[in-house]
Motif scaffolding. Structure first.
Motif, mmCIF file in Angstrom:
data_model
loop_
_atom_site.group_PDB
_atom_site.id
_atom_site.type_symbol
_atom_site.label_atom_id
_atom_site.label_comp_id
_atom_site.label_asym_id
_atom_site.label_seq_id
_atom_site.Cartn_x
_atom_site.Cartn_y
_atom_site.Cartn_z
ATOM 1 N N GLU A 1 -26.199 -24.510 27.357
ATOM 2 C CA GLU A 1 -26.692 -23.234 27.882
ATOM 3 C C GLU A 1 -28.063 -22.890 27.302
ATOM 4 O O GLU A 1 -28.960 -22.429 28.019
ATOM 5 C CB GLU A 1 -25.703 -22.114 27.566
ATOM 6 C CG GLU A 1 -24.519 -22.037 28.497
ATOM 7 C CD GLU A 1 -23.716 -20.774 28.292
ATOM 8 O OE1 GLU A 1 -23.834 -19.846 29.108
ATOM 9 O OE2 GLU A 1 -22.976 -20.710 27.290
ATOM 10 N N VAL A 2 -28.210 -23.111 26.002
ATOM 11 C CA VAL A 2 -29.499 -22.818 25.358
ATOM 12 C C VAL A 2 -30.599 -23.692 25.955
ATOM 13 O O VAL A 2 -31.712 -23.215 26.229
ATOM 14 C CB VAL A 2 -29.397 -23.041 23.838
ATOM 15 C CG1 VAL A 2 -30.785 -22.965 23.200
ATOM 16 C CG2 VAL A 2 -28.474 -22.001 23.207
ATOM 17 N N LEU A 3 -30.305 -24.971 26.190
ATOM 18 C CA LEU A 3 -31.305 -25.872 26.772
ATOM 19 C C LEU A 3 -31.692 -25.430 28.174
ATOM 20 O O LEU A 3 -32.873 -25.471 28.551
ATOM 21 C CB LEU A 3 -30.754 -27.306 26.794
ATOM 22 C CG LEU A 3 -30.554 -27.972 25.430
ATOM 23 C CD1 LEU A 3 -29.941 -29.354 25.601
ATOM 24 C CD2 LEU A 3 -31.870 -28.058 24.663
ATOM 25 N N ILE A 4 -30.700 -24.994 28.942
ATOM 26 C CA ILE A 4 -31.002 -24.521 30.297
ATOM 27 C C ILE A 4 -31.847 -23.253 30.244
ATOM 28 O O ILE A 4 -32.791 -23.077 31.026
ATOM 29 C CB ILE A 4 -29.699 -24.285 31.085
ATOM 30 C CG1 ILE A 4 -28.978 -25.611 31.326
ATOM 31 C CG2 ILE A 4 -29.992 -23.599 32.419
ATOM 32 C CD1 ILE A 4 -27.646 -25.463 32.030
ATOM 33 N N TRP A 5 -31.523 -22.353 29.308
ATOM 34 C CA TRP A 5 -32.310 -21.132 29.166
ATOM 35 C C TRP A 5 -33.755 -21.449 28.769
ATOM 36 O O TRP A 5 -34.706 -20.824 29.269
ATOM 37 C CB TRP A 5 -31.664 -20.204 28.145
ATOM 38 C CG TRP A 5 -30.716 -19.226 28.758
ATOM 39 C CD1 TRP A 5 -29.355 -19.264 28.740
ATOM 40 C CD2 TRP A 5 -31.066 -18.057 29.500
ATOM 41 N NE1 TRP A 5 -28.828 -18.207 29.427
ATOM 42 C CE2 TRP A 5 -29.849 -17.441 29.906
ATOM 43 C CE3 TRP A 5 -32.265 -17.472 29.865
ATOM 44 C CZ2 TRP A 5 -29.823 -16.280 30.664
ATOM 45 C CZ3 TRP A 5 -32.242 -16.297 30.629
ATOM 46 C CH2 TRP A 5 -31.037 -15.727 30.996
ATOM 47 N N LEU A 6 -33.924 -22.396 27.866
ATOM 48 C CA LEU A 6 -35.286 -22.798 27.478
ATOM 49 C C LEU A 6 -36.044 -23.371 28.665
ATOM 50 O O LEU A 6 -37.241 -23.110 28.843
ATOM 51 C CB LEU A 6 -35.218 -23.823 26.340
ATOM 52 C CG LEU A 6 -34.727 -23.299 24.984
ATOM 53 C CD1 LEU A 6 -34.618 -24.443 23.979
ATOM 54 C CD2 LEU A 6 -35.655 -22.211 24.446
ATOM 55 N N ALA A 7 -35.341 -24.157 29.484
ATOM 56 C CA ALA A 7 -35.982 -24.718 30.675
ATOM 57 C C ALA A 7 -36.367 -23.609 31.649
ATOM 58 O O ALA A 7 -37.459 -23.630 32.242
ATOM 59 C CB ALA A 7 -35.041 -25.717 31.345
#
Length: 226
Positions: free
Chosen positions: A18-24
């Motif tokens: 989820e954090v990686l998707i938010w960063l993207a």
């Protein structure tokens, strides 16, 4: 012996995803959409009513120059940055001459060839990430086979494929229109960039949607047996 990850480990992995998707999403939204659009209103970046001043995105059009066209327009004695082809072993290397083109009065074609197509790509990536985050969030809540996830994955696939196709169309059409006619038509070679990566990614999302749909059917059948 096979070690099955526990609930805590799976939750941590989902949180990291989820954090990686938010960063993207932040990257695509800020650098791919907001920042280029801010450049359109930059007070110091305009040259007349039809100019497109851009901050954070390329406002110049890169073209590959045609040596014959350069000599025809600028004269036979013009000095080019690169020389003729060089023989290296069993191959011939031919340096390519490229240039950044800045229009005095860039119109819609120049905008679509640079900032416009980049914004389309940024929006496509942002919307795709939003739907993927909704799927991952439902998995974290313990609802992987939520009926809405099938729709979300299908929409992500369609947006990915359709948006990427629109980006390539806008970029190629803008480049052709911006360089059509006048001096540039003789100076430069026609270039159309094609990328089939988004097609593969969009197809993958569609396959994932079908997997989720079949999982829902299997779960319904299993619940009916209990």
């Amino acid at each position: 012996m096979t070690v099955v990850p526990g609930k805590a480990e799976r939750l941590v992995a989902i949180r990291v995803l989820e954090v990686l998707i938010w960063l993207a999403m932040i990257q695509f939204g800020a650098l791919g959409v907001v920042w280029p659009l801010i450049g359109l209103a930059a007070p110091g970046g305009q040259q007349g009513d039809s100019a497109w001043g851009v901050v954070g995105a390329p406002s110049q059009l890169e073209v590959e120059l045609n040596k014959e066209g350069i000599e025809a327009v600028l004269g036979p004695d013009v000095s080019l940055p690169e020389g003729q082809g060089v023989r290296v072993g069993d191959v011939t290397l031919t340096p390519v001459v490229k240039a950044w083109v800045e229009f005095d009065q860039p119109g819609l074609a120049g905008f679509m060839a640079t900032t416009g197509s980049d914004v389309i790509l940024g929006l496509t990536s942002l919307v795709t990430c939003v739907f993927l985050w909704l799927v991952v969030a439902s998995v974290r809540r313990g609802e992987p086979f939520d009926r809405r996830n099938v729709t979300r994955l299908y929409v992500a696939g369609v947006v990915c494929i359709g948006g990427s196709a629109l980006y390539m169309l806008a970029n190629a059409g803008g480049r052709m229109a911006a360089t059509w006619g006048g001096t540039l038509e003789d100076l430069s070679r026609a270039e159309i960039a094609l990328s089939f990566g988004p097609l593969a990614v969009g197809t993958l999302f569609a396959v994932m949607a079908e997997v989720f749909r079949r999982g829902m059917i299997l779960r319904a059948e299993t619940d009916g047996l209990v």
